[in-house]
Each structure stands twice: as C-alpha cells, then as structure tokens.
Design an enzyme around this catalytic site. Sequence first.
Site, PDB file in Angstrom:
ATOM      1  N   CYS A 188       0.829  -1.208   0.000  1.00  0.00           N
ATOM      2  CA  CYS A 188       0.000   0.000   0.000  1.00  0.00           C
ATOM      3  C   CYS A 188       0.859   1.251   0.000  1.00  0.00           C
ATOM      4  O   CYS A 188       2.065   1.197   0.242  1.00  0.00           O
ATOM      5  CB  CYS A 188      -0.995   0.005   1.165  1.00  0.00           C
ATOM      6  SG  CYS A 188      -0.266   0.078   2.789  1.00  0.00           S
ATOM      7  N   CYS A 189       0.193   2.379  -0.310  1.00  0.00           N
ATOM      8  CA  CYS A 189       0.829   3.700  -0.310  1.00  0.00           C
ATOM      9  C   CYS A 189       1.928   3.742  -1.362  1.00  0.00           C
ATOM     10  O   CYS A 189       1.659   3.524  -2.532  1.00  0.00           O
ATOM     11  CB  CYS A 189       1.335   3.988   1.108  1.00  0.00           C
ATOM     12  SG  CYS A 189       1.884   5.660   1.391  1.00  0.00           S
ATOM     13  N   ILE A 190       3.202   3.978  -0.975  1.00  0.00           N
ATOM     14  CA  ILE A 190       4.309   4.075  -1.933  1.00  0.00           C
ATOM     15  C   ILE A 190       4.929   2.699  -2.237  1.00  0.00           C
ATOM     16  O   ILE A 190       5.642   2.533  -3.232  1.00  0.00           O
ATOM     17  CB  ILE A 190       5.385   5.068  -1.404  1.00  0.00           C
ATOM     18  CG1 ILE A 190       6.466   5.392  -2.450  1.00  0.00           C
ATOM     19  CG2 ILE A 190       6.051   4.548  -0.126  1.00  0.00           C
ATOM     20  CD1 ILE A 190       5.982   6.204  -3.611  1.00  0.00           C
ATOM     21  N   PRO A 213       3.893  -0.038  -3.612  1.00  0.00           N
ATOM     22  CA  PRO A 213       3.704  -0.660  -4.930  1.00  0.00           C
ATOM     23  C   PRO A 213       4.850  -0.396  -5.900  1.00  0.00           C
ATOM     24  O   PRO A 213       5.042  -1.168  -6.841  1.00  0.00           O
ATOM     25  CB  PRO A 213       2.389  -0.039  -5.419  1.00  0.00           C
ATOM     26  CG  PRO A 213       1.611   0.188  -4.160  1.00  0.00           C
ATOM     27  CD  PRO A 213       2.656   0.631  -3.157  1.00  0.00           C
ATOM     28  N   SER A 256      -3.362  -0.862  -2.477  1.00  0.00           N
ATOM     29  CA  SER A 256      -4.349   0.142  -2.051  1.00  0.00           C
ATOM     30  C   SER A 256      -3.630   1.467  -1.808  1.00  0.00           C
ATOM     31  O   SER A 256      -2.489   1.472  -1.324  1.00  0.00           O
ATOM     32  CB  SER A 256      -5.063  -0.342  -0.779  1.00  0.00           C
ATOM     33  OG  SER A 256      -6.096   0.563  -0.433  1.00  0.00           O
TER      34      SER A 256
END
Length: 259
Positions: A167-169, A171, A230
């Site tokens: 999630c967030c950065i 990925p 996400s």
Amino acid sequence: MLAVRSLISKPCPFLVKSQIASLIHTSANSHSSAKVAVVLSGCGVYDGTEIHEASAILVHLSREGAEVQMFAPDVTQMHVIDHGKGQPAEKESRNVLAESARIARGNITDLAKLNASNHDAVIFPGGFGAAKNLSTFAVDGKDCSVNKEVERILKDFHKARKPIGLCCISPVLAAKVLPGVEVTVGHEEEQGGKWPYAGTAHAITALGAKHKIKGVTEAHVDPKNKVVTSPAFMCDTKLHHIFDGIGAMVRDVLKLTGK
Ligand SMILES: *[C@@H]1O[C@H](CO)[C@@H](O)[C@H](O)[C@H]1NC(C)=O
Ligand SMILES: *[C@@H]1O[C@H](CO)[C@@H](O)[C@H](O)[C@H]1NC(C)=O
Ligand SMILES: CC(=O)N[C@H]1CO[C@H](CO)[C@@H](O)[C@@H]1O
C-alpha cells in the site's frame, strides 16, 4: 415517520445479549488460517514505515484470524528525520531492524531469514522507508534499485503463486521487480491537493508496470500476478478511509491465499 422513529429509539426486543454478541462475532471473524509475513522499513512516515498503515494491516490480519510474523532488513536508515521539524537529524543514525522492532513490540526477524515457503502471503506497508531503505525510489525515481532481500522475497512469493499486498508508496517495489504488474497508487492527477503524490502513478508506468486508478477505500487486484494494492496515505484524507482501504487490501490478499 412515527414507526421509523420508534425503530431507532427502542432497542430491538427480539435480540438477547448473547445473540447480539454472536452476530458481532460472526461478522468480525472469517477464520483465515493464513500465515502472513509483514515487511517493515523503520518506524515513522518520513524515514521508515508509516505507523498507522502498519497498525491497520495488523488489526485487519488479526480480525481475519491470520498468523503474522514481522520482518525488516538489518541495514542503516538512509535518513533519520526529526518528525516535529520535518528535517533530517544530521548527526543521527538508526538501524531499520531496530526501529521496526518498535512497531513489532520487539518480535521481529531479520529480513534475510524470510523464506517464502514458510508463509502464505507477504504484505508491505508504505511510508518513506519503502522508498529510502527498501529501495532508492525517493532519490532515483524510475531508475531506482531495490534492496536485494526485498527483490528476492518479491520474486520468491511471485514464483510460488503466493499473494503480495502493498500500500501507499510500496507498490513501486512490485512495479520495479515484477515486469508488467498492475498496481494502484490512487489517482493520476493532484485534484487540488487530494492526491499530493499523483506523480508516482507516472513513475509506475515508467517502471514498466500498469497503473490502475482507485479510490482510497478500494484495493486493486492483479489476479495474474496475485498482487493486491491500495492507495492509503497517497490520499490526503481522513484516517478511517485509509483504514478501510487497507482492510480491502488485506481481505483480498487472504482470499487469494485460499486459506
Ligand atoms: C513472536 O512471533 C512468532 C511468529 O509469529 C510467534 O510464534 C511467537 O509466539 C511470538 N513470540 C512472542 C514472545 O510473542
Ligand atoms: C526455505 O524453506 C524450504 C522448506 O523448509 C527449504 O527447503 C529451503 O531450503 C529454504 N530456503 C532457504 C533459502 O533457506
Ligand atoms: C544508509 C542507507 O542509505 N541505507 C540504505 C537504505 O536502503 C537503500 C536501498 O536498499 C540503500 O541503497 C541504502 O544504502
């Protein structure tokens, strides 16, 4: 009108206390028996793991009944940020494993010992640590390199057809290591500050991955690669929306384990 009001103001006479408890219990626990590794990158949004995201992942995994083991690399942090000042604390140096142990309440293992055959899934919370200590994305963008252990782990879970949640950065790690993977980091335009890191979506494409637009309470599933993502704190919004999006990501990861 009257009927509606009486429904709201009076407790339902047909539910006794034990029935209410069992309703809450069934809705809150789907009894996954999955073993999930969670990979941390320090402790604090600007130089390590985003603490609320890590906590949300752990709460959702706990509620679903999964068994969790936490890991972090035994390396020096790129930066120590004074979070009150928003500036690097120049003379300080901290270790990613030692800092991550704060979130794990002491129960953490060196990432070098993470073996995909002992787990059903792996999840990476965000925070700048993923872009500073698990990869060099914060400095090098699309030309980043990824920590060797992180690269090995992503490839091993992928090869074993075991789901990977990010999630967030985070990925960007999958985007760099797994060619052609589909991920989301939210929206592709800033929309007046709602998506302050919208440029990351373009970097995802430059890394050779496919970016999918998603809202903060949603997760994107790439069924071919079993990668679930996400946006979390890529969106400037209220904490409970981030918590809900992470819940969707965790449940989709557990569904893909089949356990
Ligand atoms: C630490 O985590 C491991 C793996 O999840 C678990 O088996 C063990 O019971 C935990 N130890 C403590 C002291 O909580
Ligand atoms: C991972 O665990 C499996 C099964 O226990 C074992 O066969 C394998 O050698 C381990 N791999 C590493 C790199 O330790
Ligand atoms: C001190 C430092 O920069 N540590 C490492 C943080 O992680 C990145 C990516 O793996 C490394 O390049 C850094 O050396």
